[in-house]
Design an enzyme around this catalytic site. Structure first.
Site, PDB file in Angstrom:
ATOM      1  N   ASP A  16     -25.774  58.604  -2.639  1.00 53.97           N
ATOM      2  CA  ASP A  16     -25.196  57.769  -3.812  1.00 53.97           C
ATOM      3  C   ASP A  16     -24.274  58.582  -4.688  1.00 53.97           C
ATOM      4  OD1 ASP A  16     -27.187  55.695  -3.485  1.00 53.97           O
ATOM      5  OD2 ASP A  16     -28.913  56.742  -3.943  1.00 53.97           O
ATOM      6  N   ARG A  96     -33.193  67.845 -15.307  1.00 52.10           N
ATOM      7  CA  ARG A  96     -32.242  67.139 -15.802  1.00 52.10           C
ATOM      8  C   ARG A  96     -31.622  67.796 -16.967  1.00 52.10           C
ATOM      9  NH1 ARG A  96     -33.182  65.708 -11.361  1.00 52.10           N
ATOM     10  NH2 ARG A  96     -32.994  63.667 -10.654  1.00 52.10           N
ATOM     11  N   ASP A 125     -33.862  59.317 -15.986  1.00 51.02           N
ATOM     12  CA  ASP A 125     -32.951  60.491 -15.569  1.00 51.02           C
ATOM     13  C   ASP A 125     -31.692  60.200 -16.320  1.00 51.02           C
ATOM     14  OD1 ASP A 125     -34.365  62.011 -13.979  1.00 51.02           O
ATOM     15  OD2 ASP A 125     -33.974  60.910 -12.424  1.00 51.02           O
ATOM     16  N   SER A 176     -36.488  57.119  -2.807  1.00 51.58           N
ATOM     17  CA  SER A 176     -35.640  58.037  -3.739  1.00 51.58           C
ATOM     18  C   SER A 176     -36.415  59.086  -3.959  1.00 51.58           C
ATOM     19  CB  SER A 176     -35.289  57.045  -4.919  1.00 51.58           C
ATOM     20  OG  SER A 176     -34.759  57.822  -6.047  1.00 51.58           O
TER      21      SER A 176
END
Ligand code: ARG
Length: 439
Positions: A16, A96, A125, A176
Site C-alpha cells: 500500500d 503513530r 491511524d 492488514s
C-alpha cells in the site's frame, strides 16, 4: 523547469505505501522521500528501502526508533496502565505519534512542505498521524492518497500491476497487519466476520495456548519508578527487555486478544492482537502499584489511566492534557519500585509474588496471627461513625415510611424472626451493641 516540491512519506515497505509512492509522484507531482521508522516491526529495512527507490522515491531514509519508542511512548503508557476498552495495549496507537513526529522532523530537515501517510479514511491511524502532524507543525500539508482516492485494499494490487510495481502475489496477506515491539494487530480477511475464530496463521508472536509447553515458566520483572529494568535479575536495555518478554510470553501463548472495538470514527470493528511482553509488563506493573500506592491514590489513578488510554487511542498524544496527565503519573510512580514474580502457563499469566521496599502491605497489620498490631477495638468506633448516615436515615425516614432498603421493606414477620430491621433499632448505640452481640 521548476523543481518538484518534496513530500516525506511514512513508508512501511508494504504494497500500500509502495503504491503511495507512485501516486505521489504521478497524481500529486511530488518528489518523494520515503521514511522507514524501525519500531521493531521485524521488517528487512534495507530491502524495504530498495523497494521504495525502485518505486521512484528519490531518497529512502531509515531511522532506528526502537528505544525511543519504548522509553518515550510505551513506558509512559505502561505507567498509566493504558489499555483501550480494558483490552488493547495500544501497540499501533503508540507508534503513530512517534512516526508522525519523525515525519515532521524529516520534512524540516530536507525542506519538504508536505508529509504523507498511507492510511485509509476508515481507521484510527489517520487521526493519529494528522493530529500529531498538525500539533507539531500546522503549516505542513498532509497528503493521504489512499484516503483521498478512497482506494479499497485490492485497488493497490491492480495499481501495482498497471504501474509495474513488483510484488509477490503469494506474499500479499489477506490481513492488514501492524507490528512493533509493543505488539501486533491483525485485521481484515476472515476476521471481518466476528463469529469466526481467528485462524492460527494470524498469530506470529504467540504460540497457541494448547500447544504451549507442559511446564509453567516462572519469571521475575523488576521495576524502578514504574519502569521495567530487569528480567530474572538481569538488567536489560529496553529493547532487549521487551524482546525477552515477547519471547518467553509468546512461547507460553500469553497476550492474545480478540475483541470488538469502538473506533474513534464511529465504526465497531473486530480486532485481534498479540502482545505477550506488553501483557506481562502490564500485569506486573499493576500489581506493584497495588502494593505501593495508597488506596485513594489507586482509586483516583484508575480514572487517569482510563483517560490516558483513550487519549492515546484517539491520537491526542501531542496535547496539553497528555502533558498534564504525565506530570500526575510521574508523581505516582515515585514509589513503584520492586519486583513481581509471574507464572506463565498455557495462555495464562498470573502474579504469584511481589516485593518492594515501599510496600504498604505491613505484615503486622494484615496478619491474623498473634503478632497483630492492629487495634481491633478502634474498628467499632470507626464503623459507628462510618455508618452514622445510614443509621440516621433508617431512624428518621424509615420510621415515617420513606423508601427503605429491600431488606427492611420485607414483610415484618420475617424481619422480626431474625435480626431486627434497621428501622427497629432505636439508636446508633443500640445497633452497634447488637452488632457486637452477633459477631
Ligand atoms: N485497531 C487498532 C488501532 O486502532 C489497530 C490499527 C492497525 N493499523 C493498521 N494499519 N493495520 O490502533
Amino acid at each position: 523547469m521548476s523543481k518538484r516540491s518534496k513530500v516525506v512519506l511514512a513508508y512501511s515497505g508494504g504494497l500500500d505505501t509502495t503504491v503511495c509512492i507512485r501516486h505521489l509522484i504521478e497524481s500529486y507531482q511530488r518528489d518523494v522521500v520515503a521514511l522507514l521508522v524501525d519500531v521493531g516491526q521485524g521488517v528487512d529495512l534495507r530491502a524495504a528501502a530498495g523497494r521504495a527507490r525502485k518505486a521512484g522515491a528519490s531518497e529512502a531514509l531509515t531511522v532506528d526508533a526502537r528505544e525511543r519508542f519504548l522509553c518515550e511512548y510505551a513506558w509512559p503508557a505502561l505507567r498509566a496502565n493504558a489499555a483501550y476498552q480494558d483490552r488493547y495495549l495500544l501497540s499501533a496507537g503508540l507508534s503513530r505519534p512517534l512516526i508522525a513526529a519523525l515525519l515532521v522532523k524529516t520534512a524540516h530537515d530536507c525542506g519538504a512542505d508536505a508529509v504523507a501517510h498511507g492510511c485509509t479514511g476508515k481507521g484510527n491511524d489517520q487521526v493519529r498521524f494528522d493530529l500529531t502532524i498538525r500539533a507539531l507543525d500546522p503549516q505542513l500539508k498532509i497528503l493521504a492518497p489512499i484516503r483521498e482516492l478512497a482506494l479499497p485494499r485490492d485497488a493497490s494490487v491492480d495499481y501495482a500491476r498497471e504501474h509495474g510495481i513488483e510484488f509477490k502475489t503469494d506474499t500479499r496477506s489477506p490481513y492488514s497487519i501492524d507490528a512493533n515491539l509493543w505488539g501486533r494487530s491483525i485485521e481484515c480477511g476472515i476476521l471481518e466476520d466476528p463469529w469466526q475464530e481467528p485462524p492460527e496463521e494470524v498469530f506470529l508472536m504467540t504460540s497457541a495456548p494448547a500447544a504451549a509447553p507442559d511446564e509453567p515458566a516462572i519469571i521475575e520483572i523488576h521495576f524502578e519508578r514504574g519502569i521495567p529494568t530487569c528480567v530474572n535479575g538481569r538488567r536489560l536495555d529496553p529493547v532487549s527487555l521487551v524482546r525477552v518478554l515477547n519471547e518467553i510470553g509468546g512461547s507460553h501463548g500469553i497476550g492474545r486478544v480478540d475483541h470488538i472495538e469502538d473506533r474513534l470514527i464511529g465504526i465497531k470493528s473486530r480486532e485481534v492482537y498479540e502482545a505477550p511482553g506488553a501483557h506481562l509488563l502490564h500485569l506486573a506493573h499493576r500489581d506493584l502499584e497495588n502494593l505501593t500506592l495508597t488506596a485513594d491514590l489507586l482509586r483516583f489513578k484508575k480514572t487517569v489511566d482510563a483517560r490516558y488510554g483513550e487519549l492515546i487511542y484517539n491520537g491526542r498524544w501531542q496535547s496539553p492534557l497528555r502533558y498534564a496527565l504525565d506530570a500526575f503519573v510521574e508523581e505516582t510512580q515515585k514509589t513503584v519500585t520492586g519486583r513481581v514474580r509471574l507464572k506463565l502457563f498455557r495462555g495464562q499469566a498470573a502474579v504469584t509474588g511481589r516485593e518492594s521496599e515501599n510496600a504498604l502491605y505491613v505484615h503486622d497489620l494484615a496478619t491474623y496471627e498473634g503478632t497483630d498490631s492492629f487495634n481491633q477495638a478502634a474498628a467499632e468506633g470507626f464503623i459507628e461513625i462510618f455508618g452514622l448516615d445510614l443509621v440516621t436515615q433508617a431512624r428518621v425516614q424509615q420510621a415515617h415510611g420513606a423508601p427503605s432498603s429491600k431488606a427492611s421493606s420485607a414483610p415484618r414477620r420475617t424481619a422480626t424472626r431474625g435480626a431486627p430491621s434497621a428501622a427497629e433499632a432505636s439508636s446508633p448505640e443500640k445497633l452497634v451493641a447488637q452488632g457486637r452481640d452477633r459477631s
